[in-house]
Design a protein around this motif. Structure first.
Motif: not given
Length: 421
Positions: A213-217, A200-205, A189-192
């Motif tokens: 550590k990225v602030e937006s994430c 990439d991590r979302m798909e694999r793990n 829902e927040h992929e963008g």
């Protein structure tokens, strides 16, 4: 044109003789505490086959993707300088046939060099050194509490005060797949808004996204479903037991559902010990349980748990809290000579005193007597033994106490008796 001097590689740091006693102080504490708890030392190679870390650490981690020092050797084999301590210990445990011995097996490693290619910063170097412990063959949460308590005891013994313990459970292979699906649906829902690596991590793990550590994430992660709310009964009971054991030990803790640690092999318990004295990079110890790692690397299905802490970072925290590490004397007795014959007697006497357990040195630079006394004062010698032509003839020496300036003449065979008063 003069050649430039060779300097240490970026991200490495020499430990000079005037500082090594600080390391030895921490190492002595670690050895003493681990011995009390039945841990024995293990030493593993500084490099391993790259496959070990791909299988053990996980190919979706920052360590494997961005930080490993990997190269081909002359036999065209892929070799990696070890980026963490656990995988090598697990490999040695399996290869050494230790799973067939009495369990649990308790081991520690000390001042082990670890290599990660990252931006050097305070307390974090490209080559740093770790103290860590690993326990194999014990599934009960009591050992989780013991491991955490050992880390905290080391810090407390070293004099640290401003520390916090955060704990979490990240489940097991029974409950985590369902949670991964739930987390992945939320992240979709927040992929963008996610960084490229997290997409990439979302798909694999998807669990790795929680460690970004990225602030937006981090803003997205803060509202994400928590693993702790999706534990199976076994993991939930284990986590409750851990909290009870920590309570029995009188250990304060906070539950942080966002702790996942930076390695793929963790299951159930994960924890971090945090100092408030070194800014945003405050984790001074991290670890957890890895019940499937041994089987994953080719060994038996046997549980494990451990932690790692950086020696450089620990010393940095001690410095920030103003902890004075006692500096041992370099030399207690200095033998000062006048004349060539006295030098032969001095080297004989120096050996005898050292064999008696007395820190002793002598002049090796043919200095004047006055210069020898200055040198003895600089190295902190408590007593100076003076041997000259007159003393050689009489079979005596002059003992001078540096602090008071008091002098006494004693026979050479009585020197050790007077030094031990």
């Amino acid at each position: 044109m003069a050649e430039r001097s060779v300097k240490a590689p970026k991200g490495t740091k020499d430990v000079l003789p005037q500082d090594s006693y600080k390391w030895q102080y921490v190492e002595d504490i670690a050895r003493r505490l681990t011995a009390l708890a039945g841990y024995r030392e293990i030493r593993t190679p500084v490099f391993e086959h790259t496959e070990l870390f791909l299988r053990g650490v996980g190919d979706t981690t920052d360590i494997v993707q961005k930080e490993m020092y990997t190269f081909k050797d002359k036999g065209d084999r892929s070799i990696t300088l070890k980026p963490e301590g656990t995988a090598g210990v697990v490999r040695a445990f399996i290869e050494g046939g230790l799973p067939s011995s009495a369990q649990p097996t308790k081991m520690y490693y000390l001042s082990t060099p670890v290599f990660r290619y990252e931006k050097p910063q305070s307390g974090r170097l490209r080559e740093h050194h770790q103290f860590g412990i690993e326990v194999f063959g014990a599934a009960d949460a009591s050992v989780d509490a013991e491991v955490i308590n050992l880390a905290l005891t080391l810090f407390q013994t070293a004099g640290l005060k401003q520390l916090r313990l955060n704990i979490n459970s990240i489940g097991c292979d029974k409950c985590r797949p369902q949670y991964n699906d739930t987390l992945k649906a939320y992240l979709k829902e927040h992929e963008g808004e996610l960084c490229e690596m997290c997409r990439d991590r979302m798909e694999r793990n998807p669990l790795r996204v929680l460690d970004c550590k990225v602030e937006s994430c981090q803003k997205i992660v803060a509202a994400a479903p928590k693993m702790i709310d999706h534990l199976c009964e076994e993991c939930a009971v284990h986590f409750e037991d851990l909290k009870k054991y920590l309570g029995a030990l009188g250990i304060d803790y906070a539950i942080n559902p966002l702790i996942v640690r930076g390695l793929d092999y963790y299951t159930k318990t994960v924890f971090e010990i945090i100092s408030d004295n070194i800014g945003s990079q405050g984790t001074v110890c991290g670890g957890g349980r890895y019940d499937k790692l041994l089987k994953q690397i080719g060994g038996p299905d046997m549980p494990g748990i451990g932690f790692g802490m950086g020696i450089e970072r620990l010393l940095l925290v001690m410095q920030s809290e103003g902890i004075e590490i006692p500096q041992p004397s370099i030399t207690d007795v200095f033998v000062c000579t006048h004349g060539e014959p006295a030098r032969f007697k001095a080297i004989e006497l120096t050996r005898e005193l050292r064999e008696s357990g007395i820190k002793t040195d002598m002049d090796h630079c043919a200095r004047s007597v006055k210069a020898q006394f200055k040198y003895a004062d600089k190295i902190g010698a408590k007593t100076v033994i003076v041997i000259g032509e007159e003393e050689m003839e009489k079979g005596t020496v002059v003992l001078k106490t540096m602090e008071t300036g008091e002098e006494r003449v004693v026979r050479q065979e009585e020197i050790k008796l007077f030094l031990q008063l």
